[in-house]
Design a protein around this motif. Structure first.
Motif, PDB file in Angstrom:
ATOM      1  N   ILE A   1       0.846  -1.197   0.000  1.00 48.36           N
ATOM      2  CA  ILE A   1       0.000   0.000   0.000  1.00 48.36           C
ATOM      3  C   ILE A   1       0.880   1.244   0.000  1.00 48.36           C
ATOM      4  N   ALA A   2       0.277   2.366  -0.340  1.00 53.63           N
ATOM      5  CA  ALA A   2       0.961   3.656  -0.293  1.00 53.63           C
ATOM      6  C   ALA A   2       0.055   4.639   0.442  1.00 53.63           C
ATOM      7  N   ILE A   3       0.663   5.449   1.299  1.00 55.31           N
ATOM      8  CA  ILE A   3      -0.058   6.466   2.056  1.00 55.31           C
ATOM      9  C   ILE A   3       0.563   7.819   1.716  1.00 55.31           C
ATOM     10  N   ARG A   4      -0.278   8.766   1.319  1.00 54.67           N
ATOM     11  CA  ARG A   4       0.209  10.088   0.911  1.00 54.67           C
ATOM     12  C   ARG A   4      -0.240  11.134   1.936  1.00 54.67           C
ATOM     13  N   LEU A   5       0.730  11.956   2.380  1.00 62.07           N
ATOM     14  CA  LEU A   5       0.479  13.024   3.346  1.00 62.07           C
ATOM     15  C   LEU A   5       1.156  14.306   2.880  1.00 62.07           C
ATOM     16  N   ASN A   6       0.607  15.432   3.270  1.00 59.05           N
ATOM     17  CA  ASN A   6       1.304  16.704   3.143  1.00 59.05           C
ATOM     18  C   ASN A   6       0.788  17.631   4.227  1.00 59.05           C
ATOM     19  N   GLY A   7       1.313  18.844   4.285  1.00 58.56           N
ATOM     20  CA  GLY A   7       0.896  19.730   5.359  1.00 58.56           C
ATOM     21  C   GLY A   7       1.204  21.190   5.087  1.00 58.56           C
ATOM     22  N   ARG A   8       0.796  22.011   6.043  1.00 59.22           N
ATOM     23  CA  ARG A   8       1.009  23.456   5.954  1.00 59.22           C
ATOM     24  C   ARG A   8       1.138  23.980   7.377  1.00 59.22           C
ATOM     25  N   TYR A   9       2.066  24.912   7.560  1.00 58.40           N
ATOM     26  CA  TYR A   9       2.242  25.517   8.882  1.00 58.40           C
ATOM     27  C   TYR A   9       1.223  26.637   9.067  1.00 58.40           C
ATOM     28  N   ILE A  10       0.650  26.686  10.254  1.00 64.26           N
ATOM     29  CA  ILE A  10      -0.376  27.663  10.585  1.00 64.26           C
ATOM     30  C   ILE A  10       0.150  28.555  11.708  1.00 64.26           C
ATOM     31  N   GLY A  11       0.081  29.862  11.480  1.00 65.91           N
ATOM     32  CA  GLY A  11       0.475  30.825  12.510  1.00 65.91           C
ATOM     33  C   GLY A  11       1.975  30.944  12.693  1.00 65.91           C
ATOM     34  N   GLY A  12       2.363  31.937  13.453  1.00 56.83           N
ATOM     35  CA  GLY A  12       3.764  32.140  13.790  1.00 56.83           C
ATOM     36  C   GLY A  12       4.613  32.562  12.610  1.00 56.83           C
ATOM     37  N   ALA A  13       5.906  32.433  12.763  1.00 63.24           N
ATOM     38  CA  ALA A  13       6.866  32.877  11.754  1.00 63.24           C
ATOM     39  C   ALA A  13       6.774  32.080  10.459  1.00 63.24           C
ATOM     40  N   HIS A  14       6.234  30.880  10.514  1.00 59.47           N
ATOM     41  CA  HIS A  14       6.178  30.014   9.330  1.00 59.47           C
ATOM     42  C   HIS A  14       4.783  29.933   8.720  1.00 59.47           C
TER      43      HIS A  14
ATOM     44  N   THR B   1       3.740  28.282   5.214  1.00 66.18           N
ATOM     45  CA  THR B   1       4.813  27.464   4.645  1.00 66.18           C
ATOM     46  C   THR B   1       4.284  26.055   4.417  1.00 66.18           C
ATOM     47  N   LEU B   2       4.502  25.565   3.209  1.00 65.82           N
ATOM     48  CA  LEU B   2       4.025  24.226   2.874  1.00 65.82           C
ATOM     49  C   LEU B   2       5.044  23.170   3.296  1.00 65.82           C
ATOM     50  N   SER B   3       4.544  22.104   3.818  1.00 68.27           N
ATOM     51  CA  SER B   3       5.359  20.934   4.119  1.00 68.27           C
ATOM     52  C   SER B   3       5.187  20.011   2.917  1.00 68.27           C
ATOM     53  N   PRO B   4       6.265  19.476   2.387  1.00 71.23           N
ATOM     54  CA  PRO B   4       6.150  18.721   1.125  1.00 71.23           C
ATOM     55  C   PRO B   4       5.244  17.502   1.224  1.00 71.23           C
ATOM     56  N   SER B   5       4.698  17.143   0.073  1.00 74.57           N
ATOM     57  CA  SER B   5       3.879  15.939  -0.033  1.00 74.57           C
ATOM     58  C   SER B   5       4.812  14.731  -0.087  1.00 74.57           C
ATOM     59  N   VAL B   6       4.509  13.726   0.746  1.00 76.39           N
ATOM     60  CA  VAL B   6       5.354  12.532   0.828  1.00 76.39           C
ATOM     61  C   VAL B   6       4.480  11.291   0.685  1.00 76.39           C
ATOM     62  N   VAL B   7       5.009  10.303  -0.043  1.00 73.92           N
ATOM     63  CA  VAL B   7       4.333   9.018  -0.191  1.00 73.92           C
ATOM     64  C   VAL B   7       5.129   7.986   0.602  1.00 73.92           C
ATOM     65  N   TYR B   8       4.437   7.304   1.502  1.00 71.08           N
ATOM     66  CA  TYR B   8       5.043   6.236   2.294  1.00 71.08           C
ATOM     67  C   TYR B   8       4.522   4.916   1.759  1.00 71.08           C
ATOM     68  N   ARG B   9       5.445   4.057   1.324  1.00 70.43           N
ATOM     69  CA  ARG B   9       5.062   2.751   0.792  1.00 70.43           C
ATOM     70  C   ARG B   9       5.327   1.681   1.834  1.00 70.43           C
TER      71      ARG B   9
ATOM     72  N   SER C   1       8.608   0.371   3.391  1.00 65.74           N
ATOM     73  CA  SER C   1       9.608  -0.090   2.432  1.00 65.74           C
ATOM     74  C   SER C   1      10.236   1.056   1.658  1.00 65.74           C
ATOM     75  N   ASP C   2       9.528   2.187   1.566  1.00 69.56           N
ATOM     76  CA  ASP C   2      10.032   3.291   0.747  1.00 69.56           C
ATOM     77  C   ASP C   2       9.343   4.583   1.162  1.00 69.56           C
ATOM     78  N   THR C   3      10.095   5.665   1.096  1.00 69.91           N
ATOM     79  CA  THR C   3       9.553   6.993   1.322  1.00 69.91           C
ATOM     80  C   THR C   3      10.003   7.856   0.174  1.00 69.91           C
ATOM     81  N   ALA C   4       9.101   8.560  -0.446  1.00 65.20           N
ATOM     82  CA  ALA C   4       9.478   9.387  -1.588  1.00 65.20           C
ATOM     83  C   ALA C   4       8.657  10.667  -1.593  1.00 65.20           C
ATOM     84  N   ALA C   5       9.298  11.737  -2.024  1.00 65.68           N
ATOM     85  CA  ALA C   5       8.564  12.978  -2.204  1.00 65.68           C
ATOM     86  C   ALA C   5       7.587  12.753  -3.354  1.00 65.68           C
ATOM     87  N   ALA C   6       6.363  13.189  -3.154  1.00 67.90           N
ATOM     88  CA  ALA C   6       5.342  12.993  -4.184  1.00 67.90           C
ATOM     89  C   ALA C   6       5.507  14.039  -5.261  1.00 67.90           C
TER      90      ALA C   6
END
Length: 174
Positions: free
Chosen positions: A131-144, A147-155, A166-171
């Motif tokens: 299976i593959a799980i895809r996540l990404n994020g964004r910083y809320i408030g403060g100095a950042h 700012t986007l946190s990169p999208s990553v696929v976890y296999r 088994s594998d981690t890759a930037a999406a």
């Protein structure tokens, strides 16, 4: 006069058959079967989800000390994902409506800690035991703020009935 006490009579053959049936039932539990989501692994995909979210929050830069999970949207984390965030630090639900978001932002607008909103993009089956799980994020408030946190696929693969990363890759951006 003493009444003779007789042990209960169980034929030896019946006991052996019952024991054999119990052993077979215990040993055959799910080998080669597919679950309702089509993945042939005894361990729930919740385990892989937990591992992916923990890995994502640990690798985020800048390092987040607080977390948000989108509420009532298609990118909301499943319950196990919210629990994984809570394991990492203080966690709040980030509402879909602007009034609710303003309340959460006001509460977090102390500039003390980096707050990461984690977006869920689901579990995708890649094979019977992959299976593959895809996540990404964004910083809320403060100095950042923003700012986007990169999208990553976890296999994950499932050797020996347990999900293993088994594998981690930037999406790729699509």
């Amino acid at each position: 006069m003493n009444t003779p006490v007789q042990p209960p009579r169980f034929p030896a053959v019946s006991a052996v058959i019952v024991a054999a049936a119990l052993v077979l039932a215990a040993c055959s539990g799910g080998e080669g079967r597919k679950s309702s989501n089509g993945v042939a692994c005894r361990e729930s995909t919740d385990s892989a989800t937990w591992k992916a979210i923990i890995a994502y929050t640990k690798s985020a830069n800048p390092y987040p000390q607080r977390f948000l999970s989108a509420a009532t949207t298609d990118s909301a984390l499943p319950d196990v994902g919210v629990a994984a965030l809570q394991d990492r630090g203080p966690t709040w639900l980030f509402p879909a409506d602007s009034a609710g978001r303003t309340k959460v932002r006001d509460r977090l607008n102390d500039g003390v800690a980096n707050t990461l909103l984690v977006y869920w993009h689901g579990v995708q089956q890649e094979a019977d035991t992959a299976i593959a799980i895809r996540l990404n994020g964004r910083y809320i408030g403060g100095a950042h703020e923003g700012t986007l946190s990169p999208s990553v696929v976890y296999r994950f693969t499932c050797p020996e009935d347990r999900w293993v990363m088994s594998d981690t890759a930037a999406a790729s951006k699509t």
